[in-house]
Scaffold this active site. Structure first.
Site, mmCIF file in Angstrom:
data_model
loop_
_atom_site.group_PDB
_atom_site.id
_atom_site.type_symbol
_atom_site.label_atom_id
_atom_site.label_comp_id
_atom_site.label_asym_id
_atom_site.label_seq_id
_atom_site.Cartn_x
_atom_site.Cartn_y
_atom_site.Cartn_z
ATOM 1 N N ARG A 7 -53.429 -7.947 44.627
ATOM 2 C CA ARG A 7 -53.158 -8.510 43.262
ATOM 3 C C ARG A 7 -53.042 -10.003 43.492
ATOM 4 N NH1 ARG A 7 -53.142 -10.984 39.217
ATOM 5 N NH2 ARG A 7 -51.466 -10.606 37.303
ATOM 6 N N HIS A 53 -51.314 -15.712 42.035
ATOM 7 C CA HIS A 53 -51.261 -16.003 40.469
ATOM 8 C C HIS A 53 -49.897 -16.382 40.248
ATOM 9 C CE1 HIS A 53 -49.527 -12.062 40.749
ATOM 10 N NE2 HIS A 53 -49.037 -12.141 39.261
ATOM 11 N N HIS A 76 -47.158 -16.819 36.425
ATOM 12 C CA HIS A 76 -47.232 -16.456 34.653
ATOM 13 C C HIS A 76 -45.717 -17.207 34.177
ATOM 14 C CE1 HIS A 76 -45.155 -13.043 36.675
ATOM 15 N NE2 HIS A 76 -46.254 -13.040 37.222
ATOM 16 N N GLU A 132 -40.833 -11.967 36.879
ATOM 17 C CA GLU A 132 -41.181 -10.605 37.048
ATOM 18 C C GLU A 132 -40.149 -10.209 38.078
ATOM 19 O OE1 GLU A 132 -45.524 -10.260 38.799
ATOM 20 O OE2 GLU A 132 -44.836 -9.137 40.378
ATOM 21 N N HIS A 177 -47.330 -16.253 43.503
ATOM 22 C CA HIS A 177 -47.302 -14.864 44.337
ATOM 23 C C HIS A 177 -48.438 -14.336 44.373
ATOM 24 C CE1 HIS A 177 -45.901 -14.046 40.364
ATOM 25 N NE2 HIS A 177 -46.381 -12.932 40.500
ATOM 26 N N GLU A 205 -50.220 -8.840 30.927
ATOM 27 C CA GLU A 205 -51.040 -8.609 32.162
ATOM 28 C C GLU A 205 -52.324 -9.327 32.324
ATOM 29 O OE1 GLU A 205 -49.400 -8.382 35.120
ATOM 30 O OE2 GLU A 205 -51.051 -7.709 36.704
#
Ligand code: MN
Ligand code: MN
Length: 388
Positions: free
Chosen positions: A100, A103, A105, A109, A148, A170
């Site tokens: 993943r 990135h 946001h 999280e 992360h 997402e």
């Protein structure tokens, strides 16, 4: 009319009918029998259910799945379950080595590892880094805005992510590949002090999830860390915590008191034995977002004004309880029922109906509910999250 169907255990049984005593009648169809078998308390609600309460269930099985080379991801947000405005969830699979991508946001999280193992990496705003391998039952928490990445190890992994905003998506996180693809090459060259031609091979668009070789041991992945590690670890081994043990199951509570970096999401991992009950209670601070890990349960939510509605849940389902509404969760299967309850809060808090009654002047309690001596004597001043 068909009278038998295979149940959840693959055994042939009678097709359930919406009949309760003298009320209801058979359903000759069309009908979705598998759905009816999964939702006995929706098909034939207890007589105590009344009034209109919004939907409080959405299964990841009904969520769009984004398949990528390297894994998949699906989400249950306020778009799928409109009442769930406080938190949103993502269920993600990473194949062995699957990444993943790096990135960040706007939301914090919080995560729970369901299967396999993963390597996490992160760097905070002061250049302090975090690198750890997590396995089944481990948690992590990346604060809002902190970058992360997650990579599946030898066996791959599957996990649940929880974000502290129900409208999270997402699909709208900030991806490093997306930023590179949308920055003039001369700016990339200037920023990194190299030539434009050095960026000839960057991806043309976002990668999101992609395959990569399984990384070596954690020690070989160590990077230059002059600033040292993050002061508060971003991971937590929930299963190493001594659970609260009761005669009906166990509870493990994790919030900012024992996992300091988790300042916006509190949680409990609850296990209820067959026939056991997550006791009647409510939460005095905020809504509850649930994720069912295994087993079969039912929950009735009491909404005041004589309103109550019962729902059934299985592995992979999301449940929701609006702020302050009373509820219980009963294990109605033959195997343990395990689920996570999560809250947008720095603290876990619940009010036990039983404890409240035990610690209120008995004459008041007796006069209110016309309770006999047997019930009055059974009241428990200590909290029992799970009973049998
Ligand atoms: Mn993330
Ligand atoms: Mn609850």
């Amino acid at each position: 009319m068909e009278t038998t169907a295979y149940n959840l255990e693959g055994k042939l049984g009678k097709i359930p009918q919406p009949i309760r005593g003298d009320a209801g009648g058979t359903d000759p169809g069309p009908r979705n029998v598998l759905r009816d078998i999964q939702n006995p308390d929706i098909l034939t609600p207890p007589e105590t259910d009344k009034g209109t309460i919004p939907n409080l269930k959405f299964s990841f099985a009904d969520a769009h799945n984004r398949l990528q080379n390297g894994g998949w991801a699906r989400q249950v947000t306020a778009r799928e379950l409109p009442i769930a405005t406080t938190l949103a969830g993502v269920n993600m699979r990473l194949n062995p080595g699957g990444v993943r991508e790096m990135h960040w946001h706007k939301e914090a999280e919080w995560a729970y590892m369901l299967n396999g193992r993963a390597r996490l990496s992160s760097v905070d705003q002061q250049g302090r880094n975090f690198l750890d391998d997590v396995g089944v039952g481990d948690l992590w928490n990346f604060p809002a805005g902190i970058p992360h990445s997650i990579q599946g190890l030898e066996e791959g992994c599957e996990f649940l992510l929880v974000f502290d905003d129900g409208n999270f998506s997402e699909d709208s996180t900030f991806l490093v590949s997306d930023w590179f693809a949308h920055t003039p090459k001369e700016i990339l060259a200037k920023n990194f002090g190299v030539a434009e031609s050095d960026f000839a091979d960057i991806p043309a668009s976002e990668r999101y999830i992609f395959p990569a070789p399984v990384p070596g041991p954690l020690a070989t992945d160590k990077v230059y860390d002059q600033q040292g590690p993050v002061p508060q670890k971003f991971s937590y081994r929930l299963l190493e915590q001594d659970p609260i043990k009761t005669n009906g199951g166990t509870a493990r509570i994790v919030d900012s008191t024992n996992f300091p970096v988790a300042t916006t999401i509190a949680a409990a991992l609850i296990e209820v034995e067959p026939g056991g009950l997550r006791e009647m209670h409510w939460h005095p601070n905020t809504d509850e977002w649930q994720y069912y890990i295994e087993g079969s349960g039912r929950m009735t939510v009491f909404a005041s004004e004589g309103k109550a509605r019962t729902f059934n849940y299985q592995a992979g389902d999301v449940g929701y309880v609006p702020f302050a509404m009373g509820h219980y969760i009963e294990n109605i299967g033959n195997t343990p029922l395990r689920f996570l309850e999560m809250f947008k809060s720095n603290r876990f808090a619940d009010v036990s109906l039983n404890q409240w009654m035990a610690l209120t002047p008995p004459e008041m309690v007796r006069a209110t509910l016309n309770l006999n001596q047997k019930v009055m004597k059974a009241l428990q001043p200590t909290k029992n999250p799970v009973v049998k």
